[in-house]
Design a protein around this motif. Structure first.
Motif, PDB file in Angstrom:
ATOM      1  N   PHE A   9       0.846  -1.197   0.000  1.00 59.20           N
ATOM      2  CA  PHE A   9       0.000   0.000   0.000  1.00 59.20           C
ATOM      3  C   PHE A   9       0.877   1.242   0.000  1.00 59.20           C
ATOM      4  CE2 PHE A   9      -2.365  -3.401   1.920  1.00 59.20           C
ATOM      5  CZ  PHE A   9      -3.620  -3.305   1.335  1.00 59.20           C
ATOM      6  N   ASP A  10       0.408   2.278  -0.680  1.00 59.97           N
ATOM      7  CA  ASP A  10       1.162   3.537  -0.726  1.00 59.97           C
ATOM      8  C   ASP A  10       1.061   4.311   0.580  1.00 59.97           C
ATOM      9  OD1 ASP A  10       2.160   3.181  -3.293  1.00 59.97           O
ATOM     10  OD2 ASP A  10       0.407   4.116  -4.224  1.00 59.97           O
ATOM     11  N   SER A 118       3.642   0.648   3.180  1.00 63.41           N
ATOM     12  CA  SER A 118       3.262  -0.381   4.148  1.00 63.41           C
ATOM     13  C   SER A 118       2.734  -1.588   3.395  1.00 63.41           C
ATOM     14  CB  SER A 118       2.189   0.149   5.096  1.00 63.41           C
ATOM     15  OG  SER A 118       2.692   1.204   5.870  1.00 63.41           O
ATOM     16  N   ALA A 119       2.613  -2.701   4.106  1.00 61.56           N
ATOM     17  CA  ALA A 119       2.097  -3.918   3.485  1.00 61.56           C
ATOM     18  C   ALA A 119       1.371  -4.760   4.510  1.00 61.56           C
ATOM     19  CB  ALA A 119       3.240  -4.731   2.880  1.00 61.56           C
ATOM     20  N   TYR A 139      -9.036  -0.306  -0.846  1.00 60.74           N
ATOM     21  CA  TYR A 139      -7.789   0.136  -0.223  1.00 60.74           C
ATOM     22  C   TYR A 139      -6.639   0.279  -1.215  1.00 60.74           C
ATOM     23  CZ  TYR A 139     -10.772  -1.317   3.545  1.00 60.74           C
ATOM     24  OH  TYR A 139     -11.854  -1.470   4.370  1.00 60.74           O
ATOM     25  N   HIS A 140      -6.880  -0.063  -2.483  1.00 61.46           N
ATOM     26  CA  HIS A 140      -5.937   0.181  -3.574  1.00 61.46           C
ATOM     27  C   HIS A 140      -4.546  -0.400  -3.342  1.00 61.46           C
ATOM     28  CE1 HIS A 140      -9.089   2.808  -4.975  1.00 61.46           C
ATOM     29  NE2 HIS A 140      -9.043   3.460  -3.833  1.00 61.46           N
ATOM     30  N   GLY A 141      -4.478  -1.652  -2.947  1.00 59.60           N
ATOM     31  CA  GLY A 141      -3.188  -2.303  -2.738  1.00 59.60           C
ATOM     32  C   GLY A 141      -2.691  -2.979  -4.001  1.00 59.60           C
ATOM     33  N   SER A 142      -1.385  -3.243  -4.034  1.00 55.31           N
ATOM     34  CA  SER A 142      -0.757  -4.000  -5.117  1.00 55.31           C
ATOM     35  C   SER A 142      -0.405  -5.375  -4.560  1.00 55.31           C
ATOM     36  CB  SER A 142       0.537  -3.327  -5.576  1.00 55.31           C
ATOM     37  OG  SER A 142       0.314  -2.002  -5.933  1.00 55.31           O
TER      38      SER A 142
END
Length: 165
Positions: A9-10, A118-119, A139-142
């Motif tokens: 996450f950004d 963060s992750a 939450y727009h995570g990769s």
């Protein structure tokens, strides 16, 4: 078969919200967790790892808990208590390479979770993929993901136990 999933996450608030959502999804039986961690990397690149309050909630046995903690430690170069001696780390990296968590995977994780990001790291034994993805989409995570077969997981636990003895 278990899945080790890293979602980058950004922003820290997005990661924290996703981390809390995953715990709700565990309660709703969308995901069955063997491990969960929130990894925060500050602007200077210093890494902090947080785990949920009750490990028993995730059914962590001694071997699984040690395995998950070691996986997180190796992915983010966080020292693992009892495993900080040079020779042991070499043996652990060899075990990780045999399990499919090779240098390329570790590098993808480290690139995705760089300074200021963060992750959420989860080790899932069951996952309803469509419901899980829909719940975490806001939450727009990769996602960086690898799957460990049951045999690979057992072999890794064995190798890790042998290196810490």
């Amino acid at each position: 078969m278990a899945d080790l999933i890293v979602i980058a996450f950004d922003t820290e608030p997005d990661a924290e919200a996703a981390y809390n959502k995953i715990q709700e999804l565990q309660n709703d039986l969308v995901v069955e967790l063997a491990g969960l961690a929130l990894v925060k990397v500050d602007g200077d690149g210093k890494t902090r790892v947080e785990y949920p309050g009750s490990a028993a909630r995730f059914g962590l046995g001694t071997a699984s808990g040690a395995l998950f903690g070691t996986l997180v430690g190796i992915l983010f170069f966080v020292p693992v208590v009892g495993l900080v001696f040079g020779g042991l780390l070499g043996a652990l990296f060899a075990a990780m390479d045999k399990s499919g968590l090779d240098a390329e995977f570790r590098q993808r994780v480290q690139d995705a979770v760089s300074a200021g990001k963060s992750a959420v790291v989860l080790y899932a034994t069951k996952l309803t993929a469509d419901k899980f993805a829909a719940a975490l989409a806001p939450y727009h995570g990769s996602v960086v993901q690898t799957s460990l077969s049951h045999d690979q997981e057992r072999e890794l636990v064995h190798d890790l136990s042998a290196t810490s003895a």
